[in-house]
Scaffold this motif. Structure first.
Motif, PDB file in Angstrom:
ATOM      1  N   ARG A 138      23.618  59.158  61.421  1.00 53.56           N
ATOM      2  CA  ARG A 138      22.772  60.014  62.275  1.00 53.56           C
ATOM      3  C   ARG A 138      21.353  60.121  61.728  1.00 53.56           C
ATOM      4  N   HIS A 141      18.671  59.345  68.749  1.00 52.22           N
ATOM      5  CA  HIS A 141      19.865  59.986  68.217  1.00 52.22           C
ATOM      6  C   HIS A 141      21.077  59.097  68.499  1.00 52.22           C
ATOM      7  N   VAL A 142      22.131  59.319  67.761  1.00 55.22           N
ATOM      8  CA  VAL A 142      23.356  58.534  67.907  1.00 55.22           C
ATOM      9  C   VAL A 142      24.156  59.010  69.116  1.00 55.22           C
ATOM     10  N   ASP A 144      32.488  61.919  60.975  1.00 56.86           N
ATOM     11  CA  ASP A 144      32.160  63.004  61.889  1.00 56.86           C
ATOM     12  C   ASP A 144      33.242  63.137  62.951  1.00 56.86           C
ATOM     13  N   PHE A 171      26.982  51.283  65.629  1.00 59.78           N
ATOM     14  CA  PHE A 171      26.578  52.495  66.333  1.00 59.78           C
ATOM     15  C   PHE A 171      25.560  52.196  67.417  1.00 59.78           C
ATOM     16  N   SER A 190      27.100  56.899  69.974  1.00 60.68           N
ATOM     17  CA  SER A 190      28.452  56.453  69.625  1.00 60.68           C
ATOM     18  C   SER A 190      28.418  55.858  68.226  1.00 60.68           C
ATOM     19  N   LEU A 191      29.516  56.060  67.493  1.00 62.34           N
ATOM     20  CA  LEU A 191      29.585  55.629  66.102  1.00 62.34           C
ATOM     21  C   LEU A 191      31.011  55.225  65.776  1.00 62.34           C
ATOM     22  N   ASP A 249      21.279  65.343  65.595  1.00 62.89           N
ATOM     23  CA  ASP A 249      20.976  63.914  65.472  1.00 62.89           C
ATOM     24  C   ASP A 249      22.027  63.046  66.148  1.00 62.89           C
ATOM     25  N   ASP A 250      22.853  63.670  67.008  1.00 63.50           N
ATOM     26  CA  ASP A 250      23.777  62.902  67.854  1.00 63.50           C
ATOM     27  C   ASP A 250      23.852  63.571  69.215  1.00 63.50           C
TER      28      ASP A 250
END
Length: 301
Positions: A181, A196-197, A47, A77, A199-200, A88-89
């Motif tokens: 996510r 929700h995310v 992403d 994450f 950081s990834l 979802d982030d």
């Protein structure tokens, strides 16, 4: 006669530590320019807001991408509890909130349901195709999509930290097609608190580890100079999950011409997928049958 490709005939892998804010395609295009390469591709999309391992193949290495499709991938994450978003982030709009916050024990108790062979619904904003169009394009137009659940193998999902009541850090290892996510979204739903995310970071993809990766700043500093070639890893790195066989001299000639070629005995059985080398250089990937490799991909190195 076909038009000759512009650029250098250069092959190998570049392991990039992708920064946030760039798409995977933008990274590939930048590397193609920096190396003046004829051809480039990547193994596993990240992403735009995600960081970490993005393996980029140049030249003949692009032929090995297909053999990394089932490679496991590792992610670290952070989930924020208490809110669901459209994407979802953290880039999306908040669509629901909750005052509930899970305990560490509650999080750990929920994780086993996400291990092994599971079914996962991709995020609304994802590259999944719906009637020939990308889901994220339809989602941007305001459509609410009914995306189908897809099979996913999850090898590990572990709670690694709890910075505060609102956040949790986790490590996730999965096969092809996994969305972190979606894990954050579904875990938040399972715990009744939403999530929700925020950081990834991808830490590895199959044989590619973040410790060997270089930054985009380093690539840009060396762009279009002779020194940049020192960043290349061999084409064979993309074949690490396949058994290697040694071709005979005559067998290598036949294989390079797309014909079955003789290989020396090795750790394979009839019908196994393997790659043949001569002098350590990849010659072909194919099926082993009765002392020969029957090629499905041929390398010109």
């Amino acid at each position: 006669m076909g038009r000759k490709r512009k650029g250098r005939d250069i092959s190998g892998w570049v392991l990039v530590d992708k920064p946030a804010g760039l798409t995977s395609t933008a990274v590939v295009n930048k590397l193609r320019w920096a190396f003046e390469a004829q051809k480039a591709g990547h193994a596993g999309t990240l992403d735009p807001d995600a960081t970490g391992m993005l393996p980029v193949a140049l030249g003949e290495a692009t032929k090995t991408i297909a053999y990394l499709g089932d490679a496991l991938k590792g992610y670290d994450f952070t989930v924020r509890w208490g809110a669901a978003t459209t994407t979802d982030d953290a880039a999306g709009e908040v669509i629901a909130t909750s005052d509930l916050r899970p305990t560490d024990d509650q999080i750990r108790a929920a994780l086993p349901a996400f291990l092994g062979d599971i079914r996962q619904v991709p995020p609304q904003f994802s590259a999944v195709k719906v009637d020939g169009e990308r889901a994220y394009d339809l989602a941007r137009e305001g459509e609410r999509l009914e995306l189908q659940a897809r099979d996913l193998y999850v090898d590990a999902l572990e709670l690694t930290g709890r910075p505060d009541a609102d956040h949790a850090t986790l490590h996730f290892t999965c096969g092809s097609g996994g969305y972190v996510r979606s894990i954050a979204r579904d875990l938040g739903q399972a715990l009744g608190c939403l999530g929700h995310v925020v950081s990834l970071r991808r830490t590895w993809v199959g044989p590619f580890d973040i410790e060997a990766a270089v930054t985009m700043d380093r690539i840009e500093a060396l762009a279009r100079t002779p020194e940049i070639d020192a960043l290349l890893h061999p084409v064979s790195l993309g074949l690490s999950d396949l058994p290697e066989l040694t071709a005979t001299e005559a067998g290598a000639v036949r294989l390079r011409n797309g014909n079955p070629g003789q290989v020396l005995p090795g750790p394979v059985e009839y019908g196994d997928l393997a790659w043949a080398s001569l002098g350590g250089v990849p010659v072909a990937v194919g099926r082993f049958r009765a002392g020969e490799l029957h090629p499905e991909r041929v390398f010109h190195l």
